[in-house]
Design a protein around this motif. Sequence first.
Motif, PDB file in Angstrom:
ATOM      1  N   GLY A 164       0.807  -1.213   0.000  1.00 28.03           N
ATOM      2  CA  GLY A 164       0.000   0.000   0.000  1.00 28.03           C
ATOM      3  C   GLY A 164       0.839   1.261   0.000  1.00 28.03           C
ATOM      4  N   LYS A 165       0.180   2.341  -0.286  1.00 25.02           N
ATOM      5  CA  LYS A 165       0.827   3.662  -0.298  1.00 25.02           C
ATOM      6  C   LYS A 165      -0.033   4.620   0.512  1.00 25.02           C
ATOM      7  N   ASP A 166       0.618   5.493   1.253  1.00 27.59           N
ATOM      8  CA  ASP A 166      -0.103   6.541   1.970  1.00 27.59           C
ATOM      9  C   ASP A 166      -0.530   7.587   0.944  1.00 27.59           C
ATOM     10  N   THR A 167      -1.742   7.427   0.414  1.00 28.73           N
ATOM     11  CA  THR A 167      -2.190   8.288  -0.690  1.00 28.73           C
ATOM     12  C   THR A 167      -2.581   9.688  -0.228  1.00 28.73           C
ATOM     13  N   SER A 168      -2.599   9.920   1.073  1.00 31.28           N
ATOM     14  CA  SER A 168      -2.791  11.299   1.552  1.00 31.28           C
ATOM     15  C   SER A 168      -1.452  12.038   1.584  1.00 31.28           C
ATOM     16  N   LEU A 169      -0.367  11.316   1.899  1.00 31.33           N
ATOM     17  CA  LEU A 169       0.980  11.907   1.814  1.00 31.33           C
ATOM     18  C   LEU A 169       1.410  12.018   0.358  1.00 31.33           C
TER      19      LEU A 169
ATOM     20  N   PRO B 152       6.766  -4.147  -7.157  1.00 30.97           N
ATOM     21  CA  PRO B 152       7.681  -2.995  -7.059  1.00 30.97           C
ATOM     22  C   PRO B 152       6.999  -1.785  -6.408  1.00 30.97           C
ATOM     23  N   LEU B 153       7.576  -1.326  -5.299  1.00 24.92           N
ATOM     24  CA  LEU B 153       7.033  -0.154  -4.611  1.00 24.92           C
ATOM     25  C   LEU B 153       7.059   1.093  -5.478  1.00 24.92           C
ATOM     26  N   LYS B 154       7.989   1.108  -6.438  1.00 24.23           N
ATOM     27  CA  LYS B 154       8.103   2.283  -7.312  1.00 24.23           C
ATOM     28  C   LYS B 154       6.834   2.508  -8.133  1.00 24.23           C
ATOM     29  N   LEU B 155       6.104   1.419  -8.409  1.00 26.24           N
ATOM     30  CA  LEU B 155       4.850   1.566  -9.149  1.00 26.24           C
ATOM     31  C   LEU B 155       3.862   2.432  -8.386  1.00 26.24           C
ATOM     32  N   THR B 156       3.674   2.118  -7.095  1.00 22.88           N
ATOM     33  CA  THR B 156       2.682   2.883  -6.334  1.00 22.88           C
ATOM     34  C   THR B 156       3.188   4.283  -5.980  1.00 22.88           C
TER      35      THR B 156
ATOM     36  N   ILE C 290       2.920  -6.949 -12.534  1.00 23.16           N
ATOM     37  CA  ILE C 290       2.896  -5.550 -12.975  1.00 23.16           C
ATOM     38  C   ILE C 290       1.697  -5.238 -13.881  1.00 23.16           C
ATOM     39  N   PRO C 291       1.385  -6.067 -14.897  1.00 21.85           N
ATOM     40  CA  PRO C 291       0.210  -5.750 -15.719  1.00 21.85           C
ATOM     41  C   PRO C 291      -1.090  -5.667 -14.916  1.00 21.85           C
ATOM     42  N   ASP C 292      -1.237  -6.539 -13.909  1.00 17.03           N
ATOM     43  CA  ASP C 292      -2.441  -6.508 -13.075  1.00 17.03           C
ATOM     44  C   ASP C 292      -2.455  -5.284 -12.169  1.00 17.03           C
ATOM     45  N   ILE C 293      -1.299  -4.904 -11.666  1.00 16.52           N
ATOM     46  CA  ILE C 293      -1.233  -3.739 -10.776  1.00 16.52           C
ATOM     47  C   ILE C 293      -1.615  -2.468 -11.534  1.00 16.52           C
ATOM     48  N   LEU C 294      -1.069  -2.312 -12.725  1.00 13.25           N
ATOM     49  CA  LEU C 294      -1.328  -1.099 -13.511  1.00 13.25           C
ATOM     50  C   LEU C 294      -2.691  -1.130 -14.201  1.00 13.25           C
ATOM     51  N   GLY C 295      -3.166  -2.310 -14.563  1.00 10.15           N
ATOM     52  CA  GLY C 295      -4.401  -2.380 -15.343  1.00 10.15           C
ATOM     53  C   GLY C 295      -4.238  -1.627 -16.650  1.00 10.15           C
ATOM     54  N   GLU C 296      -5.189  -0.750 -16.931  1.00  9.12           N
ATOM     55  CA  GLU C 296      -5.140   0.057 -18.152  1.00  9.12           C
ATOM     56  C   GLU C 296      -4.606   1.462 -17.884  1.00  9.12           C
ATOM     57  N   SER C 297      -3.868   1.629 -16.782  1.00 10.23           N
ATOM     58  CA  SER C 297      -3.477   2.984 -16.378  1.00 10.23           C
ATOM     59  C   SER C 297      -1.993   3.270 -16.577  1.00 10.23           C
ATOM     60  N   GLY C 298      -1.325   2.499 -17.428  1.00 11.60           N
ATOM     61  CA  GLY C 298       0.091   2.754 -17.669  1.00 11.60           C
ATOM     62  C   GLY C 298       0.524   2.236 -19.024  1.00 11.60           C
ATOM     63  N   TYR C 299       1.811   2.380 -19.312  1.00 14.06           N
ATOM     64  CA  TYR C 299       2.402   1.953 -20.585  1.00 14.06           C
ATOM     65  C   TYR C 299       3.245   0.707 -20.314  1.00 14.06           C
TER      66      TYR C 299
ATOM     67  N   TYR D  42      -4.586   0.000  -3.834  1.00 15.16           N
ATOM     68  CA  TYR D  42      -3.237  -0.099  -3.283  1.00 15.16           C
ATOM     69  C   TYR D  42      -2.938   1.010  -2.274  1.00 15.16           C
ATOM     70  N   SER D  43      -3.942   1.434  -1.547  1.00 16.85           N
ATOM     71  CA  SER D  43      -3.752   2.409  -0.484  1.00 16.85           C
ATOM     72  C   SER D  43      -3.514   1.689   0.840  1.00 16.85           C
ATOM     73  N   ILE D  44      -3.099   2.430   1.851  1.00 20.01           N
ATOM     74  CA  ILE D  44      -2.981   1.862   3.195  1.00 20.01           C
ATOM     75  C   ILE D  44      -4.340   1.350   3.659  1.00 20.01           C
ATOM     76  N   GLU D  45      -5.403   2.079   3.279  1.00 21.42           N
ATOM     77  CA  GLU D  45      -6.752   1.650   3.660  1.00 21.42           C
ATOM     78  C   GLU D  45      -7.094   0.287   3.050  1.00 21.42           C
ATOM     79  N   ALA D  46      -6.656   0.070   1.786  1.00 22.73           N
ATOM     80  CA  ALA D  46      -6.890  -1.232   1.142  1.00 22.73           C
ATOM     81  C   ALA D  46      -6.128  -2.339   1.868  1.00 22.73           C
TER      82      ALA D  46
END
Length: 391
Positions: free
Chosen positions: A190-195, A306-310, A327-336, A375-379
Motif C-alpha cells: 500500500g501507499k499513503d495516498t494522503s501523503l 515494485p514499490l516504485k509503481l505505487t 505488474i500488468p495486473d497492478i497497472l491495469g489500463e493505467s500505464g504503458y 493499493y492504499s494503506i486503507e486497502a
Amino acid sequence: MVKNKEKSKISLLVWNLSTNDGFIRASLLQTALKKLGHETEILGFLFGKNLYEAIPRNTGIYAVEGTNYPNFFKSVGKLFKHIQGDIIYAIKPQPASFGVALLNRFYTHRPVIVDIDDWEMSWHGGDNWYYRPTLKQLARDVLKQDGALRNPNHPLYLKWMDNLVKKADAVTVNTKFLQQRFGGTFIPNGKDTSLFHPAQYDSNASKNRYGLSGYRILMFPGAPRPYKGLEDVLIALDKINQPDLKLAIVGGSPYDDYDKELQQQWGRWIVKLPKYPVDVMPDVVAAADVIVVPQRDTPETRAQFPLKLTDGMAMAKPILSTKVGDIPDILGESGYLVEPSSPEQIAEQIQLIFQNLDAANELGRKARERCVEKYSIEAMASSLKSVISRL
C-alpha cells in the motif's frame, strides 16, 4: 491463542534492520494495523553497524546485534525479552524473523503470521538449489569460525523456512506468484495516498529544488540492480539521442557499485539523486515527468510487487513498465507496458508519451484512482482485518 479482547498488540519481527530488506514492508503493515486500532511494535536484528538510514530515529524500534551461530541464540534470547505482542508478525520467512517467531510460539503459544513479499530462494537458484556437501565440507561449514552454515541467512536455512511456512497460523503475501506458491491472503504494497497526493506538490518547484529544471525527467525512485532493467532505458535514450531527456536515479545502490558502472557507460543521460526520507519522497517524485519500472523477467522479479509503481501511481504520474509478474495486473489500463529487455519498445513508448503528454497525464490520473482504490494503506487495512480477526 490471542486473549479475548477487541484489539491485539502485534509485534512485527524484521530479520535485518540494517537494510531496507524487510523494514519498508514492516512499516507499511504497521501503518495499516494502526488504522485498525492495533498497538504495534517493530523489533529485529542488526546484521550491520547501524539502523537502515531511512528509519526515523524516534520510532521506538528495538534492535539487537545480529551475529552468527552459535552466538545468534544469545541475540534471540535478548530479543525474546522485549517481544510484547499478542500476535507475532514475521516479515519474510527468514530464520531471524519467522524462525524466531516459531521458536517464540513454542514457549508462549502466541500465534504467528508470516508475511512473504519476496521469494527468498529466488536469489539462490530457486528450486534448483541444493546443499550436498562432502563430510569434510560439512565439517568446515559447521565448525570453522567463518563456516558458511554459521550464517543465519544461509540458503539451506532459507529453504527450511520455505518448507515451514505451512506451520504459520496465517500467511500474507503481496503477489499472485507468491500466493500460488505459499497460499495465504493477498495484502498489497500500500501507499499513503494522503501523503503521496499530487495536489500538495508543484512539479516545477520540485524540479528546481532537485536541479532537474529544463529536462524531461524519467525517474527511477529506487536502488539500481541488473534485473531492474535500467540498462534497457539507457540504451533507449542512446537510440532517441535527445539531450534534454534524463534518467533520474534516486538513492543509488546500497548493495554494490552497479550504479557507478551505469554512470561510467551512460553518464550523459543520468542524474543521480541521494536517498531521501519517506516523507520527502512525494516531493521528489513530483519532479518526474514519467516513472520508469523496467523490470527484466527473472525469478526474482516475477515474485515482486515494485514499490516504485505505487510511488508513481499515487502521484498521478505516467508510468512506463514491463510485462513481468504482477505488474500488468497492478497497472491495469493505467500505464504503458512493454516486453521485458526491449530497449526498442521502451524508446518507442518514451517518444509516444512525450508526443502526447496530455494523454499520458490523463493515464496518470487514472493510475492514482486505481492506487487509492486497490493499493492504499486503507486497502491493506481492509485485507488485514480479516487475517487478524481469524486469529
